[in-house]
Design an enzyme around this catalytic site. Structure first.
Site, PDB file in Angstrom:
ATOM      1  N   ASP A 163      -0.751  -8.794   3.876  1.00  0.00           N
ATOM      2  CA  ASP A 163      -1.696  -7.844   4.476  1.00  0.00           C
ATOM      3  C   ASP A 163      -3.189  -8.169   4.307  1.00  0.00           C
ATOM      4  OD1 ASP A 163       0.859  -6.806   4.456  1.00  0.00           O
ATOM      5  OD2 ASP A 163       0.252  -4.767   3.983  1.00  0.00           O
ATOM      6  N   GLU A 392       6.270  -5.327  -7.797  1.00  0.00           N
ATOM      7  CA  GLU A 392       6.068  -5.787  -6.418  1.00  0.00           C
ATOM      8  C   GLU A 392       5.459  -7.199  -6.421  1.00  0.00           C
ATOM      9  OE1 GLU A 392       3.522  -3.107  -4.292  1.00  0.00           O
ATOM     10  OE2 GLU A 392       3.897  -4.030  -2.337  1.00  0.00           O
TER      11      GLU A 392
HETATM   12  C1  GLC Z   1       3.294  -4.576   1.894  1.00  0.00           C
HETATM   13  C2  GLC Z   1       3.475  -6.090   1.965  1.00  0.00           C
HETATM   14  C3  GLC Z   1       4.497  -6.423   3.023  1.00  0.00           C
HETATM   15  C4  GLC Z   1       5.787  -5.667   2.741  1.00  0.00           C
HETATM   16  C5  GLC Z   1       5.560  -4.162   2.550  1.00  0.00           C
HETATM   17  C6  GLC Z   1       6.786  -3.439   2.023  1.00  0.00           C
HETATM   18  O1  GLC Z   1       2.760  -4.072   3.068  1.00  0.00           O
HETATM   19  O2  GLC Z   1       2.275  -6.742   2.194  1.00  0.00           O
HETATM   20  O3  GLC Z   1       4.729  -7.803   3.074  1.00  0.00           O
HETATM   21  O4  GLC Z   1       6.715  -5.881   3.747  1.00  0.00           O
HETATM   22  O5  GLC Z   1       4.522  -3.959   1.628  1.00  0.00           O
HETATM   23  O6  GLC Z   1       7.246  -4.007   0.834  1.00  0.00           O
END
Ligand code: GLC
Length: 425
Positions: A163, A392
Site C-alpha cells: 500500500d 502482520e
Molecule cells: C494491507 C496490505 C495488503 C493486504 C491487506 C489485508 O492492506 O497492504 O497487502 O492484503 O492489508 O491483509
C-alpha cells in the site's frame, strides 16, 4: 518448537476462519482480502484440503462480469473498517471494492493441486477454477495494458498489495486531494498509527476511489483516466507466474485452449519484464507509465520479480542484491533498502519484513537454482516468528512485531514453510 509453532499457526487460521472465507485478522481487517485468501489457502491445504479449496472458490465467486476479481469482499457489515461499501459504491449484490490485488490464485491452485492427497477433488476444483482465473489474467492484459506492452499497470497503490511503498511516492504527488471530504480512519484505532500510512496518503487513496467511482468502475476507461499508472515488477511477476502455472495445470487437465493462451501471456510478460531491470540498483524497478519514466526506488517490488521465471543470471544478481541488504538488517528481506533515506522499519511497506513476500521470493530463487539464498530467507522468516509471533509484519533489524497480531497469512506461511522446506527450528 516446530510442532508448537505449527499448532499455534493452525489456531490462528481457525480463529480467523469465518466458514467460507478467512479474515486477515480480527478487527483491523474484518472482510475477505484477495491475495490473503489465495496464500492462506496454502496453509489450510496441509490439514484440510476441502477448506483450502473453499477459500479460493469463495474468492472467485465474486469475480466481476468483465473478469476482474476485487481486492475486498464485504461479506458482512462492519463499520470498524474504512473505506466501506458505501464509499466504493460498486453496486455488487455482495458489496466489493472496485480495484484488484496481486493475482496469486493461479499459483496457489496449481500448488495445492500438485500436492493434493484427494486428487479427484483437486481436479474437479481446478477444472472449475482455471477458466475463471484465466479470465482474470486476460482482464489484466486487456484493461491494464491497453497498448499491449506485455506489462500491466496498477491504478491504485492498494492494488499492489504494498500500500504505502516508497515506489508510489512521486507518482502519488500527482494525485490531488481536492473534493475529498472529511472521513474517520478506522485502521489507526486497531493498530499503532506509526505503523500505518499517513493521513495525507489516505486522502489520496480516497481521491482515486472517488474518481473511479465517478466513472462507474468502467474498466475500459479507468486506465487512461487515472493519474496514477505504475508498472510494478513484483506484481507483474506474480501475474506471469500465475499465467505459467495456469498454463501447466490446464495443459495437464486437457484444457488446451487455456493452456496455450496462458502460455503466450506468460512468455510475452517475461520478455517485457527485462525492460524494468536497473543496473544501478542491481534489481528490477517500477516504471511510472503516466510520467513515462522509471521509478528510482530500491523496494522489495524489484526483488519479488524473482517469483517469475526470469533469466537465471537475473536471479543470481537478485541473490547478490539480497546479500547486500543482509548487511544492513538482521532479518531478510526488508521491504525497502535499510540504507535508503526513506526507509522506515516500522511503517508497513516502507521497511518491515512480510512473510508472504519472503515465501514467494524464496520459491522463485530456489527454482532458479539460488538455493542457499532461498534457504537463508526462509530460516530468517522462521527466526522472526519464533522471536516475535504471528504479526502482520516485523521490523527487519529489531524484529519488533508490527501492525495487526494473530495474522492469517503469516500463520499460513509458517505452516507452508515448515511443511515443505528444510528449515532449522
Ligand atoms: C494491507 C496490505 C495488503 C493486504 C491487506 C489485508 O492492506 O497492504 O497487502 O492484503 O492489508 O491483509
Amino acid at each position: 518448537m516446530k510442532d508448537e509453532l505449527i499448532k499455534h499457526a493452525r489456531q490462528v487460521l481457525s480463529d480467523n476462519d469465518r466458514g467460507t472465507y478467512t479474515v486477515p485478522t480480527h478487527g483491523l481487517y474484518p472482510f475477505q482480502w484477495n491475495w490473503d485468501s489465495a496464500l492462506s489457502a496454502l496453509g489450510f491445504a496441509h490439514f484440510d484440503e476441502p477448506r483450502a479449496w473453499t477459500e479460493i472458490d469463495t474468492l472467485m465467486a465474486h469475480q466481476w462480469d468483465d473478469g476482474m476479481v476485487p481486492h475486498i469482499i464485504f461479506h458482512e457489515e462492519d463499520d470498524g473498517y474504512f473505506p466501506g461499501p458505501d464509499v466504493w459504491g460498486t453496486g455488487r449484490p455482495v458489496p466489493t471494492s472496485g480495484i484488484t490485488q496481486p493475482p496469486v490464485a493461479g499459483f496457489a491452485v496449481r500448488r495445492i493441486h500438485d500436492r493434493a492427497t484427494d486428487k479427484a477433488l483437486a481436479t474437479q476444483k481446478a477444472k472449475a477454477l482455471l477458466p475463471k482465473i484465466h479470465a482474470w489474467h486476460q482482464w489484466f492484459y486487456r484493461c491494464r495494458d491497453p497498448q499491449g506492452t506485455g506489462l500491466i499497470a496498477l491504478l491504485h497503490p492498494w492494488e499492489s498489495g504494498r500500500d504505502n511503498s516508497v515506489d508510489w511516492d512521486d507518482a502519488f504527488e500527482r494525485v490531488p486531494t481536492d473534493g475529498v471530504g472529511d472521513f474517520v480512519r478506522r485502521d489507526t484505532s486497531h493498530a499503532n498509527p506509526a505503523h500505518r500510512p499517513t493521513d495525507e496518503q489516505y486522502k489520496r487513496y480516497i481521491w482515486l476511489v472517488q474518481t473511479f467511482r465517478s466513472l462507474r468502475w468502467d474498466n475500459t476507461r479507468l486506465h487512461d483516466a487515472s493519474p496514477f499508472r505504475i508498472v510494478d515488477p513484483g506484481f507483474n511477476a506474480i501475474l506471469i507466474r500465475s499465467c505459467q502455472d495456469v498454463a501447466d495445470l490446464a495443459g495437464r487437465l486437457g484444457m488446451s485452449d487455456i493452456a496455450s493462451e496462458a502460455r503466450a501471456m506468460a512468455d510475452k510478460g517475461i520478455a517485457a519484464m527485462d525492460s524494468l531491470w536497473s543496473d544501478a540498483l542491481g534489481q528490477y524497478q517500477c516504471y511510472d507509465r503516466a510520467a513515462g519514466r522509471p521509478v528510482d526506488s530500491a523496494s522489495i517490488g524489484g526483488i519479488l520479480a524473482a517469483f517469475a521465471p526470469i533469466p537465471k543470471e537475473r536471479a543470481a544478481a537478485l541473490a547478490t542484491r539480497i546479500e547486500k541488504l543482509a548487511k544492513a538488517c538482521n532479518y531478510l528481506v526488508p521491504s525497502h533498502d535499510p540504507t535508503a533515506p526513506e526507509f522506515d522499519g516500522l511503517r508497513y511497506w516502507r521497511g518491515p519484513v512480510w512473510l508472504i513476500v519472503n515465501y514467494m521470493i524464496a520459491d522463485g530463487l530456489e527454482r532458479a537454482g539460488q538455493v542457499a539464498m532461498a534457504e537463508r530467507i526462509l530460516a530468517d522468516s522462521v527466526r522472526l516468528i519464533e522471536k516475535s509471533g504471528f504479526a502482520e509484519y516485523h521490523h527487519p533489524i529489531t524484529a519488533e512485531p508490527c501492525g495487526g497480531a494473530h495474522f492469517t497469512w503469516t500463520a499460513a506461511m509458517v505452516i507452508e514453510i515448515f511443511s515443505t522446506c528444510e528449515v532449522p527450528a
